[in-house]
Each structure stands twice: as C-alpha cells, then as structure tokens.
Write a protein that holds these residues in place. Structure first.
Motif, PDB file in Angstrom:
ATOM      1  N   ASP A 140       3.495  35.236  -3.530  1.00  0.00           N
ATOM      2  CA  ASP A 140       3.780  36.495  -4.223  1.00  0.00           C
ATOM      3  C   ASP A 140       2.545  37.005  -4.954  1.00  0.00           C
ATOM      4  O   ASP A 140       1.572  36.266  -5.164  1.00  0.00           O
ATOM      5  N   ASP A 141       2.594  38.268  -5.371  1.00  0.00           N
ATOM      6  CA  ASP A 141       1.488  38.860  -6.122  1.00  0.00           C
ATOM      7  C   ASP A 141       1.222  38.068  -7.388  1.00  0.00           C
ATOM      8  O   ASP A 141       2.134  37.519  -8.004  1.00  0.00           O
ATOM      9  N   ASP A 175       0.099  33.420 -10.424  1.00  0.00           N
ATOM     10  CA  ASP A 175      -1.262  32.912 -10.224  1.00  0.00           C
ATOM     11  C   ASP A 175      -1.603  31.759 -11.163  1.00  0.00           C
ATOM     12  O   ASP A 175      -2.678  31.187 -11.076  1.00  0.00           O
TER      13      ASP A 175
END
Length: 186
Positions: A140-141, A175
C-alpha cells in the motif's frame, strides 16, 4: 549622641503581612508552574508512546517479511475478533515486552491489566492501547495509516483519541514511520 526617647525593639520573626506576601508569591509561582509541568509530563508520555509504536511497527514489518508482505489479521481468531487482537500475533516473537502495547496516556490500560497479556491469547480491550487496521499490506501507499492510539474503552477504533490530552494521536504508517497527528479541534 543616642536619643533617650527612642526605644529599641528586637525583631524575632516575620509580621503577618510579610508571611501573607510570601504565601501569595508562592501561590502565584505554583499557579504558573503547574500547567507547564502537566504539559511536560504529557510530552514525555507522548514520546514513550511514540517509542512503543516504533517497536510495534518494527514487529509488524518483521511479521510481514515472513508472511508474504501481509500484516497480521484476525483470521487466527476466526475473522470475528476486533482488529487489535491481530496485534497479539506479534507477541512474544516480534515484540517481547507486553508493556510495549500500553500507551502511558491511556487510562483504560493499566500496568496490571497490560501484564495479563499472554502468548497465543487475544488482547482484551484493557490490555492494548492501540487500534490496528489489518486490511493493508506493505504494498500500500506509504502514507496509509496502519495503527494508532485508540480512544480508551473502544476495542478497535483508529480515530481521534482522548489520550495525549485530546490534542491528537500517534499514528503508524505503512512505510514504518510514526508521527503525532494533531487533532483538528486541539
């Protein structure tokens, strides 16, 4: 020459007025310092919570690296457990200290209830301070929120928290970074 009409008195203490002035000054100083001390204490709690979440996100990344880039899910509990239960899959293999799952600003999770965390058992609402959205993967982002402080007493919410003096919440992103997000009403 010494004036014979003048009497010399010895002062052995303070007058009532002098004592009241000192007490008033001390009261004003306390009134100024207490809010500063409260903000400092909350800043320390927020920093400890951020550190805890950094350890959780490291555990999540290690777990996903060993699980085809998938984060823990509630499937271990039949798919019906609140989302925070999936965080229990990190303990003790990826996050060894149960206190890591306790935000010091969360009054609904105490040291005694947090100590009840056991390997292989789902977290209860009074054992974990964090909400977790297990529907994401590392693909995912980077700016997708993965976990955050949860409001006290709610099992799986990842929205604004009453923790941290209702000023905002610590948020884990896909992230791997953790940041404090201010509440829009703070």
């Amino acid at each position: 020459m010494v004036n014979p009409n003048r009497t010399i008195t010895n002062r052995n203490g303070f007058t009532l007025i002098e004592l009241l002035v000192v007490v008033a000054i001390i009261g004003v100083l306390i009134g100024i310092l207490l809010p500063v001390l409260h903000r400092t204490r909350e800043a320390a709690r927020r920093a400890e919570c951020t550190s805890n979440l950094k350890q959780v996100v490291m555990g999540l990344v290690m777990y996903s690296n060993e699980s085809n880039e998938a984060f823990p899910t509630d499937s271990a509990y039949g798919g019906t457990a609140p989302a925070m239960h999936a965080l229990n899959l990190l303990y003790p293999n990826y996050v060894s200290d149960p206190r890591t799952f306790n935000c010091p600003s969360d009054t609904s999770v105490t040291a005694a209830t947090n100590a009840g965390i056991q390997s292989g058992q789902a977290f209860e609402t009074d054992e974990c301070s964090y909400g977790f959205d297990y529907t994401h993967t590392q693909a995912d982002d980077a700016d997708v929120a993965l976990a955050a402080d949860r409001p006290p007493g709610t099992p799986n919410a990842t929205n604004s928290s009453a923790n941290h003096s209702s000023r905002g919440q610590n948020v884990i992103y896909v992230d791997g970074h953790v940041e404090f997000v201010n509440s829009p009403l703070a």
